[in-house]
Scaffold this motif. Structure first.
Motif, PDB file in Angstrom:
ATOM      1  N   UNK A   1       0.828  -1.198   0.000  1.00  0.00           N
ATOM      2  CA  UNK A   1       0.000   0.000   0.000  1.00  0.00           C
ATOM      3  C   UNK A   1       0.870   1.260   0.000  1.00  0.00           C
ATOM      4  N   UNK A   2       1.956   1.229   0.778  1.00  0.00           N
ATOM      5  CA  UNK A   2       2.873   2.379   0.815  1.00  0.00           C
ATOM      6  C   UNK A   2       3.493   2.607  -0.567  1.00  0.00           C
ATOM      7  N   UNK A   3       3.983   1.538  -1.178  1.00  0.00           N
ATOM      8  CA  UNK A   3       4.594   1.670  -2.498  1.00  0.00           C
ATOM      9  C   UNK A   3       3.586   2.177  -3.524  1.00  0.00           C
ATOM     10  N   UNK A   4       2.351   1.659  -3.433  1.00  0.00           N
ATOM     11  CA  UNK A   4       1.312   2.079  -4.370  1.00  0.00           C
ATOM     12  C   UNK A   4       1.043   3.573  -4.245  1.00  0.00           C
ATOM     13  N   UNK A   5       1.032   4.064  -2.996  1.00  0.00           N
ATOM     14  CA  UNK A   5       0.770   5.487  -2.767  1.00  0.00           C
ATOM     15  C   UNK A   5       1.951   6.348  -3.191  1.00  0.00           C
ATOM     16  N   UNK A   6       3.154   5.917  -2.840  1.00  0.00           N
ATOM     17  CA  UNK A   6       4.326   6.759  -3.069  1.00  0.00           C
ATOM     18  C   UNK A   6       4.804   6.733  -4.524  1.00  0.00           C
ATOM     19  N   UNK A   7       4.440   5.676  -5.248  1.00  0.00           N
ATOM     20  CA  UNK A   7       4.870   5.602  -6.645  1.00  0.00           C
ATOM     21  C   UNK A   7       3.945   6.395  -7.566  1.00  0.00           C
ATOM     22  N   UNK A   8       2.828   6.840  -7.021  1.00  0.00           N
ATOM     23  CA  UNK A   8       1.884   7.598  -7.829  1.00  0.00           C
ATOM     24  C   UNK A   8       1.039   6.683  -8.695  1.00  0.00           C
ATOM     25  N   UNK A   9      -0.036   6.155  -8.105  1.00  0.00           N
ATOM     26  CA  UNK A   9      -0.897   5.223  -8.836  1.00  0.00           C
ATOM     27  C   UNK A   9      -1.506   5.900 -10.056  1.00  0.00           C
TER      28      UNK A   9
ATOM     29  N   UNK B   1      -0.446   9.303   0.197  1.00  0.00           N
ATOM     30  CA  UNK B   1      -0.056   9.273   1.610  1.00  0.00           C
ATOM     31  C   UNK B   1       0.460   7.878   1.976  1.00  0.00           C
ATOM     32  N   UNK B   2       1.750   7.663   1.779  1.00  0.00           N
ATOM     33  CA  UNK B   2       2.327   6.342   1.973  1.00  0.00           C
ATOM     34  C   UNK B   2       2.216   5.810   3.387  1.00  0.00           C
ATOM     35  N   UNK B   3       2.553   6.636   4.368  1.00  0.00           N
ATOM     36  CA  UNK B   3       2.521   6.187   5.763  1.00  0.00           C
ATOM     37  C   UNK B   3       1.106   5.827   6.197  1.00  0.00           C
ATOM     38  N   UNK B   4       0.157   6.665   5.802  1.00  0.00           N
ATOM     39  CA  UNK B   4      -1.244   6.405   6.159  1.00  0.00           C
ATOM     40  C   UNK B   4      -1.739   5.135   5.480  1.00  0.00           C
ATOM     41  N   UNK B   5      -1.426   4.958   4.212  1.00  0.00           N
ATOM     42  CA  UNK B   5      -1.850   3.764   3.483  1.00  0.00           C
ATOM     43  C   UNK B   5      -1.288   2.506   4.141  1.00  0.00           C
ATOM     44  N   UNK B   6      -0.023   2.559   4.535  1.00  0.00           N
ATOM     45  CA  UNK B   6       0.593   1.408   5.189  1.00  0.00           C
ATOM     46  C   UNK B   6      -0.092   1.087   6.505  1.00  0.00           C
ATOM     47  N   UNK B   7      -0.371   2.118   7.305  1.00  0.00           N
ATOM     48  CA  UNK B   7      -1.000   1.907   8.609  1.00  0.00           C
ATOM     49  C   UNK B   7      -2.402   1.314   8.452  1.00  0.00           C
ATOM     50  N   UNK B   8      -3.158   1.793   7.480  1.00  0.00           N
ATOM     51  CA  UNK B   8      -4.511   1.273   7.264  1.00  0.00           C
ATOM     52  C   UNK B   8      -4.460  -0.183   6.832  1.00  0.00           C
ATOM     53  N   UNK B   9      -3.559  -0.502   5.909  1.00  0.00           N
ATOM     54  CA  UNK B   9      -3.457  -1.881   5.425  1.00  0.00           C
ATOM     55  C   UNK B   9      -3.066  -2.834   6.547  1.00  0.00           C
ATOM     56  N   UNK B  10      -2.171  -2.393   7.421  1.00  0.00           N
ATOM     57  CA  UNK B  10      -1.744  -3.257   8.525  1.00  0.00           C
ATOM     58  C   UNK B  10      -2.877  -3.454   9.528  1.00  0.00           C
ATOM     59  N   UNK B  11      -3.610  -2.398   9.819  1.00  0.00           N
ATOM     60  CA  UNK B  11      -4.739  -2.523  10.745  1.00  0.00           C
ATOM     61  C   UNK B  11      -5.832  -3.398  10.136  1.00  0.00           C
ATOM     62  N   UNK B  12      -6.010  -3.272   8.834  1.00  0.00           N
ATOM     63  CA  UNK B  12      -7.013  -4.083   8.135  1.00  0.00           C
ATOM     64  C   UNK B  12      -6.679  -5.571   8.272  1.00  0.00           C
TER      65      UNK B  12
END
Length: 239
Positions: free
Chosen positions: A88-96, A198-209
């Motif tokens: 999720x972080x990579x997807x956000x930071x690479x510019x989907x 938002x890479x950090x936010x995307x990563x945190x959401x995916x991990x909580x999910x």
């Protein structure tokens, strides 16, 4: 090749459905007779399922069906969350791309449609499971990381580590609507984070999910008749 595929699929099915008892030792001749193939594809299947984590190689040779402690499953789910968080972080930071975001939004909209029903049928749960898997695969693809994709493929072969492992059992428990609604809220939030870069936010959401799957497992383990409804549950040593 067909016999090898048949042996892998059938042996995996027999293990997860409880046709072969957890902890039991497996022999090539016995399995060859049960699956109705020669011993060579059975040997390949044993190696494959040991690689997946369903079997363990015994010191003196041969294989045994692996028994998992609850902590083993929780650790596998946590590890999946770590990998999915990185995706999720990579997807956000690479510019989907717009096409990737449209694809992800389409899966989320599909789940929204399923959850519109006041009373979810078994067909609704099956549809949810199908779209949910597509959604998670989409996020992995958006990371554009073959190494992460390979790691994810290893993890999700373990019992209960996949994103949709507990969806069908929710069809018969009171918490189902609440669990799926929370998961879908997280899907929407994940889309927003990726779309906004938002890479950090995307990563945190995916991990909580992913961690919510731990709570789902705890719910399942409280159901007295879950053993008959959840493939592979007999492989878990409770307590």
């Amino acid at each position: 090749m067909q016999q090898r595929i048949k042996a892998v699929l059938r042996l995996r099915e027999m293990i997860l459905d409880g046709e072969l008892a957890a902890g039991s030792r497996l022999s090539e001749p016995m399995l060859a007779e049960l699956i109705q193939v020669s011993r060579t594809p059975v040997r390949v299947a044993l190696v494959q399922l040991e690689h997946e984590g369903l079997l363990e190689l015994l010191p003196g040779g041969g294989y045994r069906i692996r028994v998992f402690a609850e902590k083993d499953i929780f650790d596998a789910i946590e590890l999946r969350g770590t990998y999915e968080g990185l995706c999720a972080r990579y997807a956000a930071e690479s510019g989907a791309s717009a096409l990737e975001l449209e694809r992800l939004a389409g899966h989320i909209a599909g789940i929204d449609e399923v959850l519109e029903s006041d009373q979810l049928s078994e067909g609704d749960f099956l549809r949810y499971m199908e779209i949910n898997q597509q959604l998670h695969d989409c996020v992995i693809d958006m990371a554009h990381s073959p190494m992460l994709a390979e790691a994810m493929n290893r993890i999700v072969t373990l019992p209960f580590a996949s994103p949709s492992a507990f969806v069908l059992v929710h069809a018969e428990i009171p918490e189902s609507r609440h669990v799926l609604t929370i998961a879908q809220h997280q899907h929407h939030s994940l889309y927003e984070a990726i779309a906004d870069g938002e890479g950090s936010r995307a990563e945190a959401i995916a991990r909580e999910h992913a961690r919510s799957a731990k709570r789902n497992l705890q719910i399942v383990l409280r159901q007295q008749d879950a053993m008959d409804r959840v493939p592979g549950l007999q492989l878990i040593k409770r307590g």
